[in-house]
Motif scaffolding. Sequence first.
Motif, PDB file in Angstrom:
ATOM      1  N   SER A  55      -2.376  12.111   5.626  1.00 20.01           N
ATOM      2  CA  SER A  55      -1.547  11.173   6.389  1.00 20.01           C
ATOM      3  C   SER A  55      -1.279  11.751   7.782  1.00 20.01           C
ATOM      4  O   SER A  55      -1.899  12.730   8.180  1.00 20.01           O
ATOM      5  N   ASP A  92      -6.516   1.603   8.382  1.00 21.50           N
ATOM      6  CA  ASP A  92      -6.475   1.069   7.017  1.00 21.50           C
ATOM      7  C   ASP A  92      -7.368  -0.158   6.854  1.00 21.50           C
ATOM      8  O   ASP A  92      -7.758  -0.506   5.744  1.00 21.50           O
ATOM      9  N   TYR A  93      -7.646  -0.817   7.973  1.00 18.29           N
ATOM     10  CA  TYR A  93      -8.527  -1.983   7.925  1.00 18.29           C
ATOM     11  C   TYR A  93      -9.998  -1.601   8.170  1.00 18.29           C
ATOM     12  O   TYR A  93     -10.842  -2.460   8.337  1.00 18.29           O
ATOM     13  N   THR A 151       0.660   5.786  -0.058  1.00 13.98           N
ATOM     14  CA  THR A 151      -0.241   6.921   0.119  1.00 13.98           C
ATOM     15  C   THR A 151      -0.838   7.292  -1.233  1.00 13.98           C
ATOM     16  O   THR A 151      -0.191   7.143  -2.266  1.00 13.98           O
ATOM     17  N   ILE A 152      -2.044   7.762  -1.218  1.00 18.88           N
ATOM     18  CA  ILE A 152      -2.669   8.168  -2.472  1.00 18.88           C
ATOM     19  C   ILE A 152      -2.206   9.588  -2.764  1.00 18.88           C
ATOM     20  O   ILE A 152      -2.642  10.538  -2.127  1.00 18.88           O
ATOM     21  N   HIS A 184      -2.421   4.496   5.522  1.00 18.02           N
ATOM     22  CA  HIS A 184      -2.085   4.695   4.112  1.00 18.02           C
ATOM     23  C   HIS A 184      -3.317   4.995   3.270  1.00 18.02           C
ATOM     24  O   HIS A 184      -3.195   5.264   2.082  1.00 18.02           O
ATOM     25  N   SER A 185      -4.481   4.877   3.866  1.00 21.15           N
ATOM     26  CA  SER A 185      -5.699   4.951   3.056  1.00 21.15           C
ATOM     27  C   SER A 185      -6.520   6.210   3.314  1.00 21.15           C
ATOM     28  O   SER A 185      -7.585   6.372   2.774  1.00 21.15           O
ATOM     29  N   THR A 186      -6.038   7.076   4.178  1.00 15.55           N
ATOM     30  CA  THR A 186      -6.854   8.226   4.570  1.00 15.55           C
ATOM     31  C   THR A 186      -6.608   9.423   3.658  1.00 15.55           C
ATOM     32  O   THR A 186      -5.609   9.460   2.930  1.00 15.55           O
ATOM     33  N   ARG A 187      -7.507  10.375   3.731  1.00 15.37           N
ATOM     34  CA  ARG A 187      -7.416  11.576   2.904  1.00 15.37           C
ATOM     35  C   ARG A 187      -6.110  12.320   3.180  1.00 15.37           C
ATOM     36  O   ARG A 187      -5.488  12.887   2.301  1.00 15.37           O
ATOM     37  N   MET A 247       0.850  -1.215   0.000  1.00 12.83           N
ATOM     38  CA  MET A 247       0.000   0.000   0.000  1.00 12.83           C
ATOM     39  C   MET A 247       0.874   1.249   0.000  1.00 12.83           C
ATOM     40  O   MET A 247       1.933   1.284   0.601  1.00 12.83           O
ATOM     41  N   ARG A 297     -10.396  14.065  -5.250  1.00 13.69           N
ATOM     42  CA  ARG A 297     -10.567  12.872  -4.439  1.00 13.69           C
ATOM     43  C   ARG A 297     -11.762  12.098  -4.958  1.00 13.69           C
ATOM     44  O   ARG A 297     -12.636  12.648  -5.598  1.00 13.69           O
TER      45      ARG A 297
END
Lengths: 503, 448
Positions: A485, A423-424, A3-4, A480-483, A1, A17
Amino acid sequence: MSTIETPAVNKAIGKVRPHQTQNERLVFEKSSPGKKAYKLAPLDVPEVDPEALLGDAVRKDPPGLPELSEIEIIRHFTRLSTWNYAIDLGMYPLGSCTMKYNPRVNEWVSRIRGLAEAHPYRPDSLAQGILNIIDLLQKCLIEITGMDTITLQPAAGAHGEFTGILLVRAWHESQGNARKKIIIPDSAHGTNPATAAICGYQVENLKSNAEGGIDLEALTAQVDEETAALMLTNPSTIGVFEEQIHKIADILHDKGALLYMDGANMNALVGKVRPGDFGVDVMHLNLHKTFSTPHGGGGPGSGPVACKKFLEPFLPTPVLVQDENGMKTWNYDRPQSVGRVRAFYGNTGMFIRALAYILANGPDGLRQTTEDAVLNANYIRKKLEDVYELPYKTPSMHEVVFSDKKQVAKGVKTGDIAKRLIDYGFHPYTVSFPLIVPGALMIEPTESESLEELDLFIDAMRSIAKEVEETPELVKSAPHSTRISRLDEVKAARKPVLRWKPE
Amino acid sequence: MRYLPKSPAEREQMLAEIGVSSIDELFSVIPEEYRLTRDLDVPRQQAESEIIAYFNEEAAKNIIGYASFLGGGAYRHFRPIIIDSLVQRGEFLTSYTPYQAEITQGTLQAIFEFQTMIAELTGMDVANASMYDGSTGAAEAVLMAMRITGRSKAVVARTVHPEYREVLATYLRHRDMATSEVAYTKNGRVDLAALEESVTEETAAVLVQSPNFFGTIEDIPAIAEIAHKKGALLVVSIAEGVSLGIVRPPVEADIVSIEAQSFGVALSYGGPYVGVLATKEKYLRQIPGRLVGQTTDSNGNRGFVLTLSTREQHIRREKATSNICTNQALVALMATIFLTVYGKEGIRELAEHNLAKAAFAAETFKLQSGVKLLFEGAPRFHEFVIDTAEAPPLWSQRLLNEKIVGGIELKKWYPELGNATLWCTTEPIKRKDIEAAAKVLAAGLAEG
């Protein structure tokens, strides 16, 4: 994973987003002069000249409030809302916070016109409905706690503690000596010592025993004629019921000291055992924990204080009474009262919600709720105790506390595991509390979690434990999955920016 | 039980996996003598339809549809519909205090906006994330002044809300902090000469309210000068936030404590409401309660966090600035939405309507025989005090017959004021209600 990352080209077109978490600027940055989201009814009295009426007291510069239309406001706050995790989205296992389901009928009944629009100074004769509700809630809470009397005035748990310790102090004063110190276990919430201090008491720390409970010998040695009270959380913050509870009460009472119970963990006891029966003299409840009123992102709460008969004369004013005609009314004539702790009567809107919760449950539902809360915590304990260190092996009630001892060896701490849980799809547990457990993971599932959700959580925790072994960096850099970090908290504190300013 | 998401079989399965034979085994740590072996004596489990019926029935015993002239720290203003639509979104309603910033940015940004709006309204540099209400906020502000100045006396105007003064007394009870009260003059304002005498080099805080409990606007610059001359801090309590749309903010104050109920929060028989403290930047580290600050994430994106928490109880324990933990976040969100709906122009227009209603009501009442307007000669916002020849219980009953709730009797708190009553006219009050009330007030004398 990973960061986006937001590619620069996307930033240029604004919508950067996926829909659910669109970026959204501050409301002030969206404002432009002349936009309106309000319209007042026409003024039916003569207009006035504010400057003529107010003179020097008139406001010359309007406040810099934003100017938007209604749809923009709806979108603004709706977009912001999508950046929050919530009980409605999934398990929120914050230990000590009792993040249970907030029933929607509670919200509905609190907004019934006759209740929501009642002014606090309306004559008692025109407020009998709301006074009946307050009366019934008081009776239910007295029965649930096994105490003799109650005040609903305190606005939150810490405010309840303040009120409770004021009662303790007033009683000691009536006995001729306010006494000097309050004993507080090292496992206690920070509000306990802070409360004792604002009530003018010295705080004396009580070291927990090897099981994380009250050390009776140490307590006996510490309690003396200058001890006003012990502030005890039961079950303790490690989720353990004080098996020796009555001996604790006896040790205190023998020296004329009182037993205060922090009711933060009452969700483990309702319908199964009553603090009033095991020697507690005074306690507070958190309606926003045990009785399902919503946390709302940090409040409002409500912190009723229940106590034994001998403390009744000291309750805050006013006290609800019934006159000879059966009419309910507020009694202000309370010469020994500790005084008011807030204006009016308390967070009435929360009383309505809490009573709706009690009615929805009834005695059988309340007991089943407690049993399910304890069942859930023990299930998690069983399913995780082989991968996370369990510092205290004593039986768990409604929450279970692990430590990060095994993971620290790989350089991963409780805070990292918590962030990885995000992330889960879960909210983190309570991190690094209680203080007696180094690197604590404090997990309180509450009764509101289904077996399916619990298993998902357990899978997530086990998966993270595996990641710690195999790819610790992945955990240490989560989420790693949030808007956004991890945020720079040091920067926020070093040079505080606490408000927006136009550029 | 309909809120519990487990089947009996699932419970059995979980018990088996835990390795116990019954649920009671998990409670065996509780000494047997204390275990509750009976049902709690609370009402039986009820259907949702029954719960709704119960509360509807009780609500019907409370009056609705009356015109109300009640104020005194709790104000009826129109509440825009979108407030309840938005605050009932589960993401706001059912989230916790935003300690985990990555997944609570919604609450954090909204609070940051709230802090900004309060700073703008009050003319202060910074505001906190909220306090329980105006009464506890004012008490905490006085304690804050004590920490800043290292002094131990407070001077409090008698024109401060009487219940706020009672709360302050409770908070100061065990603090070795002496308070003295300062009288008011015949125009309903703080007696400046008396104030000057009361404030000494030992005074930590001067606490006033503006508009005060009589609805009169205090002379803040003059009061500030008196306080500051002796090195005391000025704390201004504002129980009616809407006044700030038209009344000059107390910029000379050191700490401003607001009750923000007026900003879109239901009366709800006294709570939940929302207090908030605003202050000068230099006093920031002594402010109680939560603060939201702006920062950046590791990719340079703007984000918000709870900050300066070394002031708070979960870090500092007995040395914290306050024991406050849970505050009034969702109510602060209501206020934020309300202030966004009205905005820069709307808040002024709304305040003007309130001002006009009160001016009309005061003038109308004054013309009735047996009615005297008290505290004339000082500016007012939307509350005013009248004295009636007839005792208030007499005309209040006649008003109730007309479906009007009259003003609040002041005798309970101000025995010297006799028959005086405090009237409030917010924008929902109609001209015909004012005229009807005036007629009733006059009628008593005609008949009597």
